[in-house]
Structures are given as C-alpha cells and as structure tokens.
Design an enzyme around this catalytic site. Structure first.
Site, PDB file in Angstrom:
ATOM      1  N   SER A 191      14.325  12.985 -32.907  1.00 12.92           N
ATOM      2  CA  SER A 191      15.607  12.348 -32.604  1.00 12.92           C
ATOM      3  C   SER A 191      15.543  10.853 -32.896  1.00 12.92           C
ATOM      4  CB  SER A 191      15.984  12.585 -31.147  1.00 12.92           C
ATOM      5  OG  SER A 191      15.029  11.969 -30.310  1.00 12.92           O
ATOM      6  N   ASN A 192      16.696  10.275 -33.099  1.00 10.07           N
ATOM      7  CA  ASN A 192      16.786   8.848 -33.384  1.00 10.07           C
ATOM      8  C   ASN A 192      16.261   8.035 -32.202  1.00 10.07           C
ATOM      9  OD1 ASN A 192      18.455   6.123 -33.350  1.00 10.07           O
ATOM     10  ND2 ASN A 192      18.442   6.861 -35.445  1.00 10.07           N
ATOM     11  N   SER A 193      15.758   6.854 -32.502  1.00 10.35           N
ATOM     12  CA  SER A 193      15.213   5.990 -31.453  1.00 10.35           C
ATOM     13  C   SER A 193      16.234   5.718 -30.351  1.00 10.35           C
ATOM     14  CB  SER A 193      14.737   4.667 -32.056  1.00 10.35           C
ATOM     15  OG  SER A 193      15.808   3.982 -32.683  1.00 10.35           O
ATOM     16  N   CYS A 194      17.517   5.780 -30.693  1.00  9.47           N
ATOM     17  CA  CYS A 194      18.522   5.452 -29.683  1.00  9.47           C
ATOM     18  C   CYS A 194      18.592   6.505 -28.574  1.00  9.47           C
ATOM     19  CB  CYS A 194      19.891   5.223 -30.312  1.00  9.47           C
ATOM     20  SG  CYS A 194      20.704   6.715 -30.875  1.00  9.47           S
TER      21      CYS A 194
END
Lengths: 515, 515
Positions: A191-194
């Site tokens: 998943s994206n770092s966000c």
C-alpha cells in the site's frame, strides 16, 4: 493591480502556458540546478514597493522555469501521472477568480451543488455501486478531497470513531482508552505510504499484510491476520484494499476481502487512486468485483481524467458515519438551509473547514473532453504501455517484473539490484526521461509509467531508446569493473570490484562473492 | 483541446474574471437560488462527446454565476475575508499550467525552494521570532498548508507523538495505550471549531477553557486547569492560543500562556489565522509578546495578504519533531538530494503526500503588491472598521459588543437575542450585504467584517445604511407585535407575542415575562 493590467498579465500568462506545453517535448524533463539554486538567487525580503508584472513574468522564465521538473512532459515516466489539461487550467483560474470557500451551501450554492453533480457523473462513469451516488436513496455520495492521503485518513478516522462507539455500547464496562488501545487496521505491504501515515496520524497501527507473489492481498490473508488479532483481544476497524498498488499496480482481491470485512463489521476502504480509471473500461471490468461491499473509495482525477492536482474524488457509502465523527458546529457556520437532505454541507465530510471550488475544473474538463474522450485517453495509456512492454519483452537483457497494468510497466535488467539502481541513476543524470525504481521483497525494479499531458508513440520509442543507451553503459561499466572479462554471451555483470559474480548461460545469477 | 483553443478560452476567462470583479459591486452579494437549483438544471451524466468551450462559458454565466455568493464583493462582511487579488489569480493559473507535485525537492526544485523563500519573507514581514526562519541556525521554518485546520491538526499530532515518546521514556512501565488515554489538550471556548475538530481527529480531547469578559484566555486559567488535570493523572500535550478568535477577534494572552506551556513541556501553538497580520503593523505590535515561546503558528494569507485560498502559512520551531512523527518513506520517493540540510522535503511537514506549487501565487502577489502595499491594505481594513464602529457608536439603538480589532466590529441592537437574530435574517433575505452572527455566553451579536477584494468607504456607508433600514423594520415589527403599543422614546421591543418585555428609559431590558 488594476483590471486592465490583469487583462494583460492574465493573457500573457495564458500564452506562456500554451507556449510552455507546446514546447515541453524539447526540454530536458529534469532540471539542471543544484539544491539552493533559487534560495541563493532571490532577495531575502519582500520588495518594499510594487513590481511590474512584466518583471515578474521575466523572472518566471529566468528563475522558476530552470527549477521545474516537467510533470506534463511526455518524457516523464516517474511515479504516477499528475495529468493536467487545458480546460482544467482554465477551470483553476476561474475558481480562483470567484475565490469562494464552499464550506456550506449558502457560501456558494453552485460550489456545493456542482460537486454533487460531478461526483455523481463520475460515479456513473466508473460504474460504481449505487450506494455511492448522491442521487441514490441512501445517505451516500461523493466529495472532492484535497488528496488521496486525506481521503484515506477520513476513512480511517470515521472507521475508528464508529468502532469505538459500537464497542463501547457492546462493552460499557470497558474504558474508551482501553478500546482505543486495542484498535488495529489492515492493508497490504504494497500500500501507499499514506496508508501507514494515516495510521500514525489516527494513532491506529496498520498491519501491512504480506502479499502473494503477484503483490496481491487476498481475503484468506486478511482473515488469518484478523482472527489471530481477535484472539489476542485486538479490535479491527478497517481494511484498506489497493486497486492499483503504487509499486506495481497490483489489484487486491476486493471480492474476497469484502465479505470478511462485512462479516467482522469493519470498514472496507478501496484505494483506487490510480487504477480506478479501470472501472470505466471493459478490459478491467473485473476490478469492479466486490465494490458493492466497499464503505468508501478514493480515485484521483489527476491520473487519467486530466483534471489537475488537487482533485481526489472520494465516495462514501454512509456519509452520516463521517459526519457523526467530525461534526463540530458553531453559530457563525449555521444557515437557514442547513440539514436539507441531499445537499450536503461538505465541511463535515472532510478534515479542513474551508474548501475551494474544485468542482468547476472537473465540470469544465469532463465536458470539454467528453465521456468517450476520457475512455480514449485511458485506452491510449494502456496501448502505449503495451508498446513499451513489447520492447522490453523483445530484449533479452531485460525481464518483466510484474504484470503490465493500465499505463504501468515494471521491468528490470536481468541481474542484481545494483545494476538496476545504476541504470536509474544514469537515466536520471542524463535528464532525457524520468523514471523511479520500486522494490519488492529485496528486488529492485524500474517503473515505466505513461504520464504527461500528451504522450505519443514516438515518446515511448524515445524513452526505450534512452533506456537502451544507458543500459549499454551500465553493462559496459559492470564489465570494466570485472577487468574486461566481458563475455559476449553474458550481458549481466556486476558493478563493484568488491564483488564477484557467477552467471549461468541463461544470464541468471548463480552466486555473488563479496570480498 | 488544442493549444490555439486554449489561448482563446483562457483569454476569454481572463476577461470574464476582470468583468466579474469590475462589476461585483452592482450585484447582490447573496444568490437568489433555492437548494437543488443547479442539481436539477444540468444533465445527469457526463456528455458523451466533447463540448465547445464557448458553450461551457455560456453555462458559467447561466448556471454557475446565479449560484455564487460573492466573497470578493465589497458588500461581503461575513466570517473573515477570503481575499483574492489579480496577481494571485494569475499565480494560480501558472501553477496549474506547470501542474507539478512538490513532495520532494527533485519533484520541482523551484516549488520547494520558492516556498522556503516566501515563508522566510513572510516571517520577516510579520516580525516573527528567528526560530521560525528557514535561514536561522535551528531546524525551524515555514510551510504552506492547505488550511488553518490542517496546520492546527499537524501541531496537535506532533505534540501528541512527542509527548507519548517522552512519557514512555520517563515511564517505561506504562503502556502506550495507557499514556494515550490520558492525553489532554487546551484551548479557549472561543477557539475556532477546527481546534475542537483537531482534537476529535487526533483522539485527544480538548478542554475549551472559559475566557474572561473580553473573551481572552490567560495563563492563570490554563495553569489552574492544567494543575487540576495533572493531579488527576492526565497528560497535557498542547495549548492552542488564539490571536484573533473567530467570534470577536479577541487576543489570548500568549505572553502569560507561553511560560506555563514551556514549564510543563507542552506544545504552544498560536492560531493567528486572521489577526496574524497585526504582527506586521505598529498598532498591534503588542500581539507579538510571547511569540518567542511558541512552538508553531498559523496565519492565513487569504485574509489580509491578498493571496487566494488555499494558502495557510504555518511556522514550526523544530520541524524535526513533526518529521519524526509522520515520516513514512518508500523507495519510489527517495532521491539523491534527500536529507540535505535547509532544503526540506515538505511532505514530512504535512498530512498529504502531494502538494501544489502554492508558493508561486504568494511570490507573484507579494512582489506585485509590495511590503508597503500590504501594510496599506491592513491599515485600510482597520480604518474602514473604525468608520463602521463610529456609525454604531453614534446610534443609540445599537451597542458595541466587543472591542474593535483589525477589520472586525462586533455589535448588536440593544435588547434581546431574537431582535438581533431577526435583524440578521432580514439583512440576509434582502441580499444587499452579507453578515453572520456570533454568540458569547448566551448573547447573540452581529459581526461586521471588512472583506472583499476592494472595499471602500462608500461600501461601509452602504452597509450601515442597509443595517439601519432593516433595523427600523425589525424594531417596527417588534412594536407591531406589541399591538401598536409603540413608545417613541423606547426603540427596543420584543418580537414575540408570547413574551412581555419591560424596558427602562435607557432602553435597557428590565424583565421578560414568558406566557
């Protein structure tokens, strides 16, 4: 500034932008400045007196342009696209011209209502489930958030608050802080770092579950983790599924994740920031499987839909759950039309109070391009990526790393990570094209993404040509480091004198000896 | 859309905006539409084929304009200003033209560096303490956030994380969730709703402490609350002080709050969203007392500095504390210039990953207006508010409710709340000017704020004229409800048949009898 001056300045800026975009193919995609170049070249205080716009415009050419990384260049293949378009730019300007803050209906009815309209337009275009439509019978609908990060954070926070409320009802004997201390969230390690950041911000740890060999998170993986956590007394609140991971554009198996989320009363959020565009086209219709189980979903219009950043669409199944979590009203925000059903006060759906009139650029862009035009654009990205993939497949120095998806091709030089890192370094230094690398389970790879405002087949050819050129250098250097012991049938060498590398006749690394 | 079409469309939009602003004084500040007006008047799906920009431009006149609340009108006196300006509009357009996402230096060096420059420009212009400058020796600096809400949330989250870390070190035997369960934050009961919301989002309850009769929070109040909480085992993390409350623009006593925060190791954040402009002018230099003790501060440029929303400046004393709290890096975000001191990767200073090139509009606006021009603008707002205040003072039907501050005058019709609510209602219905009401300790009052892009003395006179006109009607109605029992020397009556009201000869309410 007088209106007459603005007319001159504004029109000069329009021409500047048109010239910039028309000639963007001819400039290096990456700038040639060093850190501090701008800080050191401008005054250290606001000028005391007004400066003429012509002076400022000249400085934009002199000071700003050399420090621009050209995201709209057809030679930009890094990250994911942040597409813009001419109509979107005009929309942005008009929105600045009105400069309204749409935190409630009365603050500019057009601002709120146009957002309702375009979010339903988009939901239908993407074939999203009915429950995400403002015009449906439920309390769902869409909103334009500032970023995918914010959308995901809103989902996590709403999931957190409603879980705390529910568990507190089920266990009135538990303290709120006990409950909060046991909360847990899930996503994949792709998943994206966000997503991880949303967990930090919300003070709810995310378990980043391991994915399968195709970088996909499936229901059994979630179920296993969740049942272990439930046994340990933890309280799951949300699963963030990726439809298009940042690294390789892998698609989590929403259809198998959804039932587990539903059965366990946890929020299912779908991060479709990039690949949500796939929902609109036949080739990716399978991605829609399971969406009917999602509580919320985000999709960036600045990826395939040509609306410039910021424009992160988010849909919510039951907006009341978000409103209940965040509502803090004050008398100065009240107005007589409040609470009227189907006209949302979007401030309760988001983190900030203020909000720009972003729907305007969406409306202008979607109308200017048309539904067919957007689909054509998605297909164009797909076919350009396919063109690139073919080049990779037909060059045996390279290998495809992950299945091509939409406009993204993940590939690598056969051989070790250093080889690929060196290639990225050389490409970046040469500034002809811009790509970034990804990493999966200790393997580095190169990400080639179709970006830019108007990428064509010749740009793909140009990029491949550049990649080949730099690859020859990288491989040659690796060979030189091996003291000229270059074997013509083995293209893969190592780039460090400190290592010895053994290859078989298929160019596969057999072993690496470190000194 | 072809470049040539964009040149036409863009220039038509420039003229549209200039025409709009030039004629804004002549249109009613509030729109005359009913909820649903727009939703019902547009197609329910994206048009299949591209539409010509001239058709869209016509629809902006036909569909959008009637639903606009004219925030830039000189007759807009609600909330606080969301000023725009011609140079700022051009800046917004240019920024959309580049459409870069500045999450790291390499993503567009100009984007990051220009932000460093303008944030230092602004810090100096506002006479902020040295520790808020990028060019100072410490690890402080400024960033443009999307909103004041986000700035305050960032401060709360950073304060939360560093407190948890510190307390965990001091008490390794305590569990993290125990610590988190004890966290508490402070602000005044006059703080903006976004402060309380930041608490909800961060899962840290805010105590909204009672203010004194001038709506001011002082150190002794904080100290009392905090020592009580400390005795009860709670862990204070932050105090958000208001420099310019939303209701009455009261100034919390930062000089007495600061030492208490410092002594107790809690974060001091100053919310100077509106009144921060006062730091720049001699008349309000006392507001700077205590700022040297602040850990962070936010100030909106779209209030006095003519940069259109969104543009929320935030300064942080030690950015490392924020970075440590939020940093979640990935390989695709890495670049070779990372970690170079004094060139921040702003993504670690904020909630979202992506960020627009907002510094461009700041730079263009500040240069076009000049430092002297901005100060002139602040003084203009002050003197227009004074002009309005004089009108109020010289009309004995009215009373000043709170001390005039910068461009805000809080006043009311002498008498009960209904009278004032009716007045606001009548004014709003007549759409000539727009104001909102405030409430303090059960007393409703009217807020008159100098807003708009180019408000002049004649606009103040126009507003006062309208207020007088509507007041006569309100007072007359109140009289009629008292069956014509109108006493010429008493202007204050009550508006409900269900109540009887007794007034003395000074028009002060003696008693109200409810049936």
């Amino acid at each position: 500034m007088k209106a007459e001056e603005f007319r001159e300045f504004g029109k000069a800026a329009v021409d500047f932008i048109a010239d910039y975009i028309e000639n963007i193919r001819d400039v290096e995609v990456l700038p040639s400045v060093n850190p501090g170049y701008l800080v050191q070249s401008v005054p250290t205080e606001i000028p005391e007196n007004s400066e003429n716009w012509r002076v400022i415009m000249a400085d934009i050419n002199k000071i700003i342009l050399p420090g621009i990384t050209h995201w709209q260049s057809p030679n930009f293949h890094a990250y994911y696209p942040t597409a813009s378009s001419y109509p979107s730019i005009v929309g942005e300007m008009l929105s600045a011209g009105f400069s309204v803050i749409g935190f409630s209906w009365i603050c500019s009815p057009a601002c709120t209502e146009l957002e309702v309209v375009v979010m339903d337009w988009l939901a239908k275009f993407l074939n999203l489930p009915q429950h995400f439509l403002h015009s449906s019978s439920g309390s769902g609908g869409g909103i334009i958030q500032g970023s995918a990060s914010e959308s995901i954070l809103v989902a996590v926070l709403a999931a957190r608050e409603q879980t705390v409320k529910r568990v507190k009802q089920e266990h009135p004997e538990w303290s709120e802080s006990d409950i909060r201390g046991k909360l847990i969230a899930y996503s994949s390690d792709q998943s994206n770092s966000c997503v991880e950041k949303a967990g930090l911000l919300a003070a709810v740890p995310f378990k980043l579950l391991p994915t399968d060999k195709d970088c996909i998170l499936r229901g059994d993986q979630l179920e296993e983790a969740m049942s272990k956590d439930l046994n340990n007394g933890l309280i799951p609140i949300i699963c963030v599924a990726n439809v298009g991971t940042t690294g390789t554009c892998a698609f989590d198996d929403v259809a198998s994740l959804g039932p587990i989320c539903n059965a366990n009363n946890i929020w299912l959020h779908v991060d479709a920031a990039y690949a949500g565009a796939g929902f609109a086209v036949e080739e990716y219709s399978h991605l829609r499987n399971g969406l009917e189980l999602a509580d919320s979903l985000n999709f960036n219009l600045h990826k395939f839909l040509m609306v410039n950043f910021d424009c992160a669409a988010m849909w919510i199944r039951d907006a009341n759950l978000v409103i209940d979590s965040f509502n803090v009203d004050r008398i100065y925000l009240k107005h007589q039309y409040e609470g009227l059903s189907k006209i949302p006060d979007f401030r309760h759906w988001q983190i900030p109070l203020g909000r720009r009139f972003r729907a305007l650029k969406v409306w202008i862009t979607l109308r200017t391009v048309g539904a067919q035009g957007i689909k054509d654009n998605i297909h164009k990205h797909m076919s350009l990526a396919e063109r690139f993939e073919n080049y990779v497949i037909n060059d045996n120095r390279f290998e495809i790393f992950a299945k091509r998806a939409l406009g993204l091709v993940c590939f690598r030089l056969k051989g070790d990570n250093d080889l690929n890192s060196n290639l990225i370094k050389k490409i970046t230094e040469n500034k002809k094209i811009y790509m970034v690398q990804g990493k999966y389970k200790n393997t580095n790879f190169l990400r080639f993404c179709v970006c830019g405002m108007d990428t064509k087949e010749k740009d793909i050819d140009f990029a491949w040509n550049e990649i080949q050129k730099q690859s020859v250098l990288v491989l040659q250097e690796a060979d030189d480091l091996l003291n000229g012991n270059y074997m013509k049938d083995l293209h893969i060498k190592h780039d460090s004198e400190k290592h010895k590398i053994m290859l078989d006749s298929e160019n596969t690394i057999l072993s690496v000896d470190s000194n």
